[in-house]
Design a protein around this motif. Structure first.
Motif, PDB file in Angstrom:
ATOM      1  N   GLY A 244     -17.638  -1.077  12.906  1.00 51.37           N
ATOM      2  CA  GLY A 244     -17.057  -2.100  13.763  1.00 51.37           C
ATOM      3  C   GLY A 244     -16.336  -3.198  13.023  1.00 51.37           C
ATOM      4  N   ILE A 245     -16.025  -2.980  11.742  1.00 51.32           N
ATOM      5  CA  ILE A 245     -15.265  -3.947  10.947  1.00 51.32           C
ATOM      6  C   ILE A 245     -13.897  -3.332  10.678  1.00 51.32           C
TER       7      ILE A 245
ATOM      8  N   ALA B 102       1.217   0.425   5.338  1.00 56.02           N
ATOM      9  CA  ALA B 102       0.352  -0.759   5.362  1.00 56.02           C
ATOM     10  C   ALA B 102       0.878  -1.828   6.309  1.00 56.02           C
ATOM     11  N   GLY B 103       2.186  -2.023   6.326  1.00 55.33           N
ATOM     12  CA  GLY B 103       2.752  -3.047   7.196  1.00 55.33           C
ATOM     13  C   GLY B 103       2.519  -2.781   8.668  1.00 55.33           C
ATOM     14  N   PRO B 104       2.951  -1.616   9.185  1.00 56.69           N
ATOM     15  CA  PRO B 104       2.728  -1.343  10.613  1.00 56.69           C
ATOM     16  C   PRO B 104       1.257  -1.302  11.009  1.00 56.69           C
ATOM     17  N   LEU B 105       0.383  -0.844  10.100  1.00 59.21           N
ATOM     18  CA  LEU B 105      -1.033  -0.723  10.433  1.00 59.21           C
ATOM     19  C   LEU B 105      -1.839  -1.957  10.050  1.00 59.21           C
ATOM     20  N   GLY B 106      -1.196  -2.956   9.447  1.00 61.24           N
ATOM     21  CA  GLY B 106      -1.900  -4.181   9.092  1.00 61.24           C
ATOM     22  C   GLY B 106      -2.919  -4.003   7.989  1.00 61.24           C
ATOM     23  N   MET B 107      -2.608  -3.185   6.988  1.00 65.04           N
ATOM     24  CA  MET B 107      -3.537  -2.941   5.885  1.00 65.04           C
ATOM     25  C   MET B 107      -3.310  -3.948   4.764  1.00 65.04           C
ATOM     26  N   ALA B 108      -4.392  -4.325   4.101  1.00 61.87           N
ATOM     27  CA  ALA B 108      -4.309  -5.179   2.928  1.00 61.87           C
ATOM     28  C   ALA B 108      -4.190  -4.315   1.680  1.00 61.87           C
ATOM     29  N   ILE B 109      -3.909  -4.952   0.554  1.00 59.56           N
ATOM     30  CA  ILE B 109      -3.727  -4.221  -0.694  1.00 59.56           C
ATOM     31  C   ILE B 109      -5.008  -3.520  -1.112  1.00 59.56           C
TER      32      ILE B 109
ATOM     33  N   LYS C 210      -9.973   0.591   8.020  1.00 58.06           N
ATOM     34  CA  LYS C 210      -8.674   0.877   7.406  1.00 58.06           C
ATOM     35  C   LYS C 210      -8.841   1.342   5.970  1.00 58.06           C
ATOM     36  N   MET C 211      -9.766   0.730   5.245  1.00 58.79           N
ATOM     37  CA  MET C 211     -10.026   1.175   3.884  1.00 58.79           C
ATOM     38  C   MET C 211     -10.537   2.608   3.868  1.00 58.79           C
ATOM     39  N   GLY C 212     -11.444   2.928   4.800  1.00 61.85           N
ATOM     40  CA  GLY C 212     -11.988   4.275   4.854  1.00 61.85           C
ATOM     41  C   GLY C 212     -10.935   5.317   5.179  1.00 61.85           C
ATOM     42  N   LEU C 213     -10.061   5.011   6.138  1.00 65.11           N
ATOM     43  CA  LEU C 213      -9.016   5.969   6.502  1.00 65.11           C
ATOM     44  C   LEU C 213      -8.013   6.154   5.368  1.00 65.11           C
ATOM     45  N   ALA C 214      -7.678   5.063   4.667  1.00 62.40           N
ATOM     46  CA  ALA C 214      -6.758   5.183   3.532  1.00 62.40           C
ATOM     47  C   ALA C 214      -7.365   6.047   2.436  1.00 62.40           C
TER      48      ALA C 214
END
Length: 630
Positions: A295-296, A221-228, A301-305
């Protein structure tokens, strides 16, 4: 595919301890990576390609000292019995209240109510603004407790006091909802399988898979800038499909044990039900990865996670489940199977339903289509936006603060528009900005325009335009479009350019962006249909599986629960907060703009109609075989 999966199931059954150890090592590695990582970050959500975001970027460039993403709170006061807030007693009570709120070290500024700006005409209603130095996700519980204490202090002083704002919104945290869901799933599985071990096995494997997925998302999450919220979606979806896929294999194993030994049954279960698991998981992964076309970035990121969690669930169902079946080959069977009193699959309800469907296919089809069309009709009048304080129940303090302010200052006071004027090319920036403010104020639908606030260089100004209509009113959206359509003439006459932002404008832009992405997102469904076409070598089966999903998606677009699950995470980065002189706009009464593409990612039901493909192909009757032989 079936033969390969059959061999994989047999291998996992024979090498059960090795497979289990490998998964435990993977889990240990995920734990280590998560512990040593920085974890999810409180990134500012950005939506590139819309004017609201461009205006926010311009604000960040020209007003670098203004924390536009900081938290804020609004305290609304109403004098008792039609009195006035400016009486000495009420003024003293309000000052004491604001002093209590300002005790938090995170508070940067407190603006008390003042006549003409934040006190209404009859003096009975007013509001104070509390600005914080940190974003809403970093506001501590102590700071929120001081706000609550301040409101209670005002009530004790005889005032009606309520509060609202981003400072009240707690960051996303783990809740007991998932645990309740696991408990309900355990009860259903126990009733279905008739064995405690068989019921616990899908839960155990799903929890292991979810733990690996969630910890993996936490680690990157940190390197990719993901939120919780990315990890939360991976957890929820991974738990759902993990139980689902493991249940397929275990159920098939129980059926195969009626006629085969344990190893053969495990191989056939993975070869048949596992095929359905692979194709079902593939369609879900395609759909979740397809969120990138919206485009959001936060949705992508949510979808890939979540897609990663589905991949882990599929691998667990194909390897760890047969390995655990090898550890408990007989305990997984129901008591009636172990006693030998059950020699055929027990599916009386399903068998009766299938008899009805085969006997009356046209009637069942018409009834199903009628029900789906009926529940999809509300989607025709669907409005996209962001649920806000106006959609909350009246028992919440945010709603009780929203209504008095709208009544005292007009419906548009809860949804002002922020106009960022770039006067760098103007010969006289102040005169040019004043002309822009006059033209905006003269536009139908604008109640008032604030005094311009210039940056230190004097080449950029902020105007706050208050509409005459509420943030959820369609006339407000028309006003935003009108102001933007008039921009070329203003830029030509005054030599300046301006952009409109604020939460209301952001919601409008996001809804339009989402709407335009739906046509592209239809390719995701097309890919899923193509996959089913390859699997079944049939055109009718994929179409039959896809069109009910289309109607279900329309129905879910009008469902508030689904909207909350699919909401864009994090803070609304493109929206200046009250600390910068701009009140947040709450667009209420609408469904989340991310609902439609977000719910489109839920294609778990699409392959449901095709899961019988995972079963063995039934043998032709002997008479037909002999007839064909002749």
């Amino acid at each position: 595919m079936a033969g390969l999966l059959d061999r994989l199931g047999r291998f996992s059954f024979r090498r059960r301890w090795s497979v289990a150890v490998i998964w435990l090592l993977v889990l240990a590695g995920a734990v280590t990576a998560a512990v040593t990582s920085e974890g999810p970050v409180n990134t500012r959500a950005t939506i590139p390609g819309i004017e609201s975001q461009d205006a926010f970027d311009l604000l960040a460039e020209r007003f670098p000292d203004t924390p536009s993403d900081s938290a804020s709170a609004t305290l609304v006061f109403v004098a008792p019995d039609g009195g006035q807030l400016e009486t000495p007693a009420n003024q003293a009570a309000i000052e004491a209240v604001l002093a209590t709120a300002a005790e938090s070290p995170q508070v940067s500024r407190v603006v008390p109510p003042s006549a003409g700006t934040s006190i209404n005409a009859d003096g009975s209603n007013g509001f104070a603004s509390v600005s914080y130095e940190v974003p809403s996700a970093e506001v501590t519980d102590e700071s929120r407790a001081l706000l609550e204490e301040a409101v209670e202090q005002a009530r004790d002083g005889g005032l009606t006091a309520e509060m609202r704002g981003s400072a009240l919104k707690s960051p996303t945290k783990m809740s007991a909802t998932e645990l309740i869901g696991v408990a309900v799933a355990a009860l259903v599985l126990l009733l279905t399988f008739g064995s405690l071990v068989a019921a616990g096995l899908p839960l155990l494997t799903a929890i292991i898979g979810v733990a690996i997925s969630f910890l993996g998302v936490w680690a990157v999450a940190g390197p990719l800038g993901m939120a919780i919220t990315s990890g939360m979606l991976a957890l929820m979806l991974g738990l759902a499909v993990g139980i689902d896929y493991a249940m397929f294999v275990v159920s098939r194993y129980q059926e195969e044990r009626l006629t085969h030994d344990a190893e053969t049954a495990a191989g056939r279960a993975v070869g048949t039900a596992g095929s359905a698991v692979v194709f079902a998981g593939t369609t879900v992964v395609i759909a979740l990865a397809g969120l990138a076309v919206v485009g959001i970035p936060s949705l992508m990121k949510m979808g890939l996670a979540a897609a990663g969690a589905v991949v882990v669930a599929v691998l667990v169902a194909l390897t760890l489940v047969p390995a655990l079946l090898g550890m408990f080959p007989n305990r997984v069977r129901s008591r009636s199977q172990r006693r030998g009193t059950r020699t055929s699959p027990r599916v009386p309800v399903a068998r009766g339903w299938m008899r009805l469907v085969r006997r009356r296919p046209l009637l069942v089809t018409i009834a199903g289509v009628a029900v789906l069309v009926a529940v999809a009709v509300p989607a025709l009048s669907l409005q996209l936006g962001t649920p806000g304080d106006a959609s909350l129940p009246t028992t919440d303090t945010e709603r009780r603060a929203y209504d008095p302010r709208a009544e005292a200052f007009g419906p548009g006071s809860n949804g002002p528009l922020t106009v960022v004027v770039d006067a760098r090319a103007a010969a006289d920036p102040e005169t040019a900005v004043a002309s822009v403010a006059d033209e905006i104020a003269a536009t139908d639908g604008v109640a008032s325009v604030s005094t311009p606030t210039f940056n230190a260089q004097g080449d950029t100004a902020i105007l706050t335009a208050v509409p005459t209509t509420g943030p959820t009113d369609e006339r407000t959206e028309a006003l935003v479009n009108t102001l933007r359509d008039a921009r070329p003439a203003v830029e030509r006459d005054q030599g300046v350019s301006y952009e409109i932002t604020g939460t209301t404008a952001l919601d409008i832009d996001m809804a339009q962006k989402t709407q335009s992405a739906l046509a592209t997102y239809a390719l995701v469904v097309g890919l899923a249909v193509l996959l089913l076409l390859v699997v079944f070598c049939s055109i009718w089966v994929p179409i039959k599986a896809a069109w009910p999903w289309r109607l279900r998606r329309a129905r879910r677009g009008d469902n508030g629960d689904r909207g909350q699950r699919c909401a864009v995470p994090g803070r609304r980065g493109g929206v200046p907060r009250q600390g910068s002189g701009v009140s947040p706009v709450i667009r209420t009464g609408h469904r989340e703009s991310a609902v439609r593409p977000g719910c489109g990612a839920d294609l778990r039901g699409l392959p449901a109609a095709t899961r019988p493909a995972g079963r063995r192909r039934p043998q032709r009757p002997a008479t037909r075989r002999r007839r064909r032989g002749r």
